[in-house]
Design a protein around this motif. Structure first.
Motif, PDB file in Angstrom:
ATOM      1  N   THR A 474       0.805  -1.222   0.000  1.00 46.19           N
ATOM      2  CA  THR A 474       0.000   0.000   0.000  1.00 46.19           C
ATOM      3  C   THR A 474       0.832   1.262   0.000  1.00 46.19           C
ATOM      4  OG1 THR A 474      -0.094  -0.066   2.413  1.00 46.19           O
ATOM      5  CG2 THR A 474      -1.897  -1.127   1.216  1.00 46.19           C
ATOM      6  N   THR A 475       2.137   1.165   0.352  1.00 50.24           N
ATOM      7  CA  THR A 475       2.955   2.363   0.429  1.00 50.24           C
ATOM      8  C   THR A 475       4.416   2.005   0.176  1.00 50.24           C
ATOM      9  OG1 THR A 475       3.656   4.197   1.854  1.00 50.24           O
ATOM     10  CG2 THR A 475       3.278   2.080   2.928  1.00 50.24           C
ATOM     11  N   GLU A 478       5.682   6.813   1.758  1.00 49.48           N
ATOM     12  CA  GLU A 478       5.081   8.132   1.740  1.00 49.48           C
ATOM     13  C   GLU A 478       4.148   8.282   2.957  1.00 49.48           C
ATOM     14  OE1 GLU A 478       5.425   6.172  -2.262  1.00 49.48           O
ATOM     15  OE2 GLU A 478       4.261   5.783  -0.432  1.00 49.48           O
ATOM     16  N   GLY A 479       4.276   9.381   3.672  1.00 52.21           N
ATOM     17  CA  GLY A 479       3.376   9.663   4.784  1.00 52.21           C
ATOM     18  C   GLY A 479       3.581   8.805   6.005  1.00 52.21           C
ATOM     19  N   ASP A 673       1.179   5.167   8.834  1.00 53.84           N
ATOM     20  CA  ASP A 673       0.899   5.739   7.522  1.00 53.84           C
ATOM     21  C   ASP A 673      -0.270   6.697   7.722  1.00 53.84           C
ATOM     22  OD1 ASP A 673      -0.095   6.318   4.961  1.00 53.84           O
ATOM     23  OD2 ASP A 673       0.717   4.455   4.158  1.00 53.84           O
ATOM     24  N   THR A 674       0.022   7.980   7.808  1.00 57.24           N
ATOM     25  CA  THR A 674      -1.009   8.963   8.149  1.00 57.24           C
ATOM     26  C   THR A 674      -2.026   9.164   7.029  1.00 57.24           C
ATOM     27  OG1 THR A 674       0.478  10.715   7.377  1.00 57.24           O
ATOM     28  CG2 THR A 674       0.514  10.191   9.739  1.00 57.24           C
ATOM     29  N   GLU A 675      -1.695   8.748   5.822  1.00 53.35           N
ATOM     30  CA  GLU A 675      -2.641   8.895   4.715  1.00 53.35           C
ATOM     31  C   GLU A 675      -3.665   7.771   4.706  1.00 53.35           C
ATOM     32  OE1 GLU A 675      -0.280   9.075   1.224  1.00 53.35           O
ATOM     33  OE2 GLU A 675       0.674  10.982   1.745  1.00 53.35           O
ATOM     34  N   LEU A 676      -3.224   6.559   5.065  1.00 52.29           N
ATOM     35  CA  LEU A 676      -4.119   5.406   5.017  1.00 52.29           C
ATOM     36  C   LEU A 676      -4.621   4.984   6.391  1.00 52.29           C
ATOM     37  CD1 LEU A 676      -2.227   3.209   2.401  1.00 52.29           C
ATOM     38  CD2 LEU A 676      -4.185   4.705   2.020  1.00 52.29           C
ATOM     39  N   THR A 786       1.042  11.146  15.282  1.00 54.39           N
ATOM     40  CA  THR A 786      -0.014  11.808  14.510  1.00 54.39           C
ATOM     41  C   THR A 786      -0.478  13.129  15.094  1.00 54.39           C
ATOM     42  OG1 THR A 786      -1.775  10.661  15.723  1.00 54.39           O
ATOM     43  CG2 THR A 786      -0.866   9.553  13.764  1.00 54.39           C
ATOM     44  N   GLU A 798      -9.947   4.788  10.492  1.00 55.34           N
ATOM     45  CA  GLU A 798     -10.742   6.007  10.349  1.00 55.34           C
ATOM     46  C   GLU A 798     -10.483   7.005  11.468  1.00 55.34           C
ATOM     47  OE1 GLU A 798     -13.726   2.798  11.900  1.00 55.34           O
ATOM     48  OE2 GLU A 798     -11.948   2.928  10.610  1.00 55.34           O
ATOM     49  N   THR A 801      -7.445   8.912   9.980  1.00 50.55           N
ATOM     50  CA  THR A 801      -7.609   9.659   8.729  1.00 50.55           C
ATOM     51  C   THR A 801      -8.784  10.619   8.774  1.00 50.55           C
ATOM     52  OG1 THR A 801      -9.024   7.940   7.766  1.00 50.55           O
ATOM     53  CG2 THR A 801      -6.634   7.740   7.426  1.00 50.55           C
ATOM     54  N   THR A 803     -11.864   9.810   8.251  1.00 50.22           N
ATOM     55  CA  THR A 803     -12.900   9.440   7.277  1.00 50.22           C
ATOM     56  C   THR A 803     -13.854   8.431   7.888  1.00 50.22           C
ATOM     57  OG1 THR A 803     -11.464   7.698   6.410  1.00 50.22           O
ATOM     58  CG2 THR A 803     -11.397   9.853   5.333  1.00 50.22           C
TER      59      THR A 803
END
Length: 803
Positions: A474-475, A478-479, A673-676, A786, A798, A801, A803
């Motif tokens: 998944t990465t 990045e992030g 992974d702060t994006e996912l 984070t 969630e 992120t 979301t």
């Protein structure tokens, strides 16, 4: 009935160990890392678990469970099941021969639903058939007419003025002391002048926290075999944590005296509290006595989620104050535990949560309240950490928030307020054994940190396997942000609040074929904690023999209590030592009577047993055991108790409620992974005081296990209950996630041994403390990475992120 094939899973002649002999003792004694006799069998798949039990003419039992969380049973029609070829019996509540309810602390749990079901999965009927699939299909033919009732799922619905009373007419010992009949138990703790302490605070922080419902997730499902006996009784071979508590509850249900219900422990595939309560024990016995044939019951994984209690989910509100120089002034909290449909051990969990709510810190004033509720959610009871886990997550988050507000290092802030020996707890109890809280924090902080960006090779490319979610590609880095977090916790050892916590051991010493042999018999349930090594080590140490045989655990010897509360090495180990000491003294008495007139050392010297001989402490041999015993055996059965405790006052919470305390500290290193919203725990280091490591290898294994279960609660483990229907959404290992070897990080352990003078060999219960502090340490590290507040576990993607 013939002889059942009943593997206990435990070899009898145990290895003597490979470590060096202690002075004056046989090899393989306390302090050595003797190997588990069942270890190789378990890792090679040869160990016989309770699910491997077999009898040549046995039937199979199956349970019909409620599809509703709260409903009235209008009628039950079993005719379709009875008409199924191969079915030998169908039982409902109406068929029960004697007592219809049972329970660990008080009898509020129906053997089979008696007109009302109170949780999703409650047992309604039983079927015995020639084949397990026949039993399952027949159970599906039982027609139950349910009238759904409103569900109680949280504090608001449980305590509302018009809330359904789930247990009307309560008569248990806690009923008169609770503010609402849907409150199982309530325990306040009052210490110091909270108003004055609050006025002295320069900084006050408050927080609301939530802990999800965790499952014990043992790999061996509930299983057992009941065999009817010619005397009208029954023999039950079962995987459990507490043989005699099972016996106390089962016998009244069967309408039999306890001596006609004989129980033998079978191979246990993990427990962690989930086997303290009854599952199918009474059900299998009822079917066996009704059919006159052996009955085996084995839950599948789906049924196992409904067949045992879970960790109490909790909502916690905390307030802490501190002065500008970083000294705590006060703590106020309210802890609400969801006990589910039946009481189980909720009263004791409440006592632990309240009495340990302030953590391992010196605080001038405390005002705490803990309570457990009856709801229509799944029943909750014992799980590793037992009320202290929930409190630790909240108070450690508060310590980090206070440290940040005061601009202090979080470890230094904790150390400024850490309790030590002689500290007075909010319950008024003095900590009269080592409490090295500051030292444990120092040690865990001093451990080398793992290198950063381990996933990045020298050429700058990423090894995705070392990244959060990396195995899914998944990465590539990045992030991804690193964070470090700390936590420390306090856990009681043993049963508390005035419980008569004792154990029984029978020890026999004889000479067989010229060799001295010790036999140890207890009712201790070996569930993986390592009593099968420790009891033999104690016998070798105290009796100076090499060959030790452990008899299978059963109810033909007195109770050993539960394998829980980190108590077995302390209490049953204490009983084994006590019995060994009595055996040794009896041997010396025989020797003095037979040989004392021939050698003055029999009366004047300090004598020990070593290598099958009676010697002076200087090594002079006085006689061989064969000469002393002259073909006889010395056989002693004794009970042993630790220091007494007392109940907490129901208004102030004051009292000497616990017998011993254990402490552990953790440092977690995570990459997020702060994006996912994916988390990888890189390292989870622990420092723990164990008093005395009777088996160092086993001690480290227990710390690893507790640490990993705390990791699971931090980032993945939760039974999800639908808030509208109170139905379990994820009763399987497909949807209930537990850490695998790929999720488990490096687990460095620093073992500190500061003897407790009140305990056998100075030991301190080990199994639970590491579970407490690992969860808040991981979450603290995620917060550090984070910057998010993260007030709930498990932390989900969630939450990271948004979301």
């Amino acid at each position: 009935m013939g002889t059942p094939r009943v593997p206990t899973g435990l070899p009898t002649d145990l290895p003597a160990g490979t470590g060096p002999a202690r002075a004056g003792r046989a090899p393989g004694g306390i302090g050595e890392s003797t190997l588990r006799p069942d270890g190789t069998l378990k890792v090679t798949g040869e160990f016989a678990y309770a699910s491997d039990l077999w009898h040549e003419d046995m039937l199979w039992g199956h349970t019909l469970r409620s599809p509703h969380a709260h409903a009235r049973i209008r009628s039950v029609d079993v005719s379709g099941a009875l008409a199924t070829p191969g079915v030998r019996a169908v039982l409902t509540h109406a068929d029960l021969p004697a007592a219809t309810r049972y329970g660990l602390e008080f009898a509020d749990t129906p053997v089979l639903a008696d007109g009302v079901v109170r949780y999703h999965g409650e047992p309604v009927a039983l079927v015995a058939a020639d084949h397990p699939e026949t039993a399952r299909r027949a159970a599906e033919k039982i027609a139950v007419d349910y009238e759904p009732l409103p569900v109680v799922t949280d504090e608001a619905s449980a305590l509302a003025p018009d809330a359904p009373v789930l247990h009307p007419g309560r008569t248990d010992g806690h009923a008169a002391h609770v503010p609402h009949p849907n409150v199982v138990h309530r325990q306040p703790v009052r210490h110091g002048d909270i108003a004055a302490a609050r006025a002295r605070a320069d900084v006050i922080v408050t927080g609301d926290y939530e802990v999800g419902m965790q499952d014990q997730a043992f790999l061996g499902p509930e299983s057992g075999l009941a065999v009817p006996a010619e005397d009208g009784g029954v023999d039950l071979y079962i995987a459990t944590q507490w043989l005699h508590a099972d016996l106390r509850q089962i016998a009244p249900v069967l309408g039999l005296p306890e001596e006609k219900v004989r129980m033998t422990l079978s191979g246990v595939g993990g427990a962690f509290g989930g086997r303290e309560d009854l599952s199918m024990q009474a059900h299998a016995c009822l079917l066996a006595l009704r059919t006159g044939r052996p009955v085996k019951m084995v839950y599948n994984r789906f049924e196992s989620f409904f067949g045992h209690v879970h960790r109490h989910p909790a909502r916690l509100h905390y307030e802490h104050g501190a002065t500008r120089d970083g000294k705590l002034t006060h703590m106020a909290c309210r802890i609400v535990l969801d006990g589910g449909a039946y009481a189980s051990s909720s009263p004791a969990v409440v006592g632990n949560a309240a009495s340990l709510s302030a953590g391992p810190y010196v605080i001038d004033a405390v005002e705490a309240e803990a309570l457990a509720l009856y709801t229509n959610n799944p029943p909750c009871g014992a799980m590793r950490g037992f009320g202290a886990v929930q409190a630790c997550f909240a108070y450690e988050a508060q310590m980090d928030r206070l440290a940040a507000a005061l601009e202090l290092d979080p470890v230094e802030f904790r150390q400024r307020n850490a309790m030590s020996q002689g500290a007075v707890l909010p319950t008024g109890q003095v900590v009269d054994s080592p409490a090295p809280v500051a030292e444990l924090l120092r040690r865990v902080k001093a451990m080398p940190l793992p290198p950063e960006r381990q996933w990045e090779s020298a050429g700058g490319t990423a090894d995705v396997r070392a990244l959060p979610g990396g195995l899914s590609n998944t990465t590539h880095g990045e992030g991804v942000v690193r964070g470090v977090g700390y936590a420390v916790g306090i856990k009681n050892v043993g049963f508390s609040e005035g419980f008569d916590d004792y154990s029984t051991a029978r020890v026999r010493l004889e000479v067989v074929g010229g060799q001295p042999v010790a036999t140890v018999h207890t009712a201790m349930a070996e569930v993986g904690q390592g009593g099968v090594t420790v009891h033999a080590q104690i016998a070798r140490t105290e009796l100076g023999v090499t060959q030790v045989t452990l008899r299978p655990a059963d109810t033909r010897v007195g109770s050993a209590g539960s394998t829980s509360a980190s108590r077995q090495t302390y209490v049953t180990g204490g009983a084994v030592r006590h019995a060994c000491e009595a055996v040794r003294e009896r041997v010396l008495e025989l020797g003095r009577a037979r040989f004392g007139t021939y050698h003055p050392a029999w009366a004047t010297a300090e004598l020990v047993l070593e290598g099958g001989k009676v010697t002076t402490d200087g090594g002079e041999v006085l006689a061989g055991l064969a000469e002393v015993l002259e073909g006889e055996a010395v056989d002693v059965e004794l009970e042993w108790r630790h220091r007494p405790t007392e109940p907490f006052d129901l208004v102030t919470g004051q009292g000497r409620g616990h017998v011993q305390y254990s402490f552990a500290a953790h440092r977690a290193v995570v990459e997020v992974d702060t994006e996912l919203g994916l988390v990888k725990v890189v390292e989870l280091a622990c420092a723990q005081d164990v008093g005395k490591a009777l088996n160092p290898l086993s001690v480290v294994g227990q710390i690893h296990g507790g640490t990993t279960q705390g990791l699971g609660l931090a980032v993945m483990e939760e039974i999800v209950v639908d808030p509208a229907t109170a139905k379990v959404r994820n009763p399987s290992f497909t949807d209930y996630l537990i850490p695998t070897i790929l999720d488990t990080p490096t687990l460095p352990v620093d073992v500190l041994e500061l003897a407790d003078a009140h305990a056998p060999y100075g030991l301190r219960g080990v199994g639970e403390a590491s579970t407490l502090s690992s969860t808040p340490a991981v979450v603290a590290a995620i917060r550090a990475a984070t910057g998010l507040p993260l007030a709930r576990v498990p932390v989900r993607p969630e939450h990271l992120t948004g979301t």
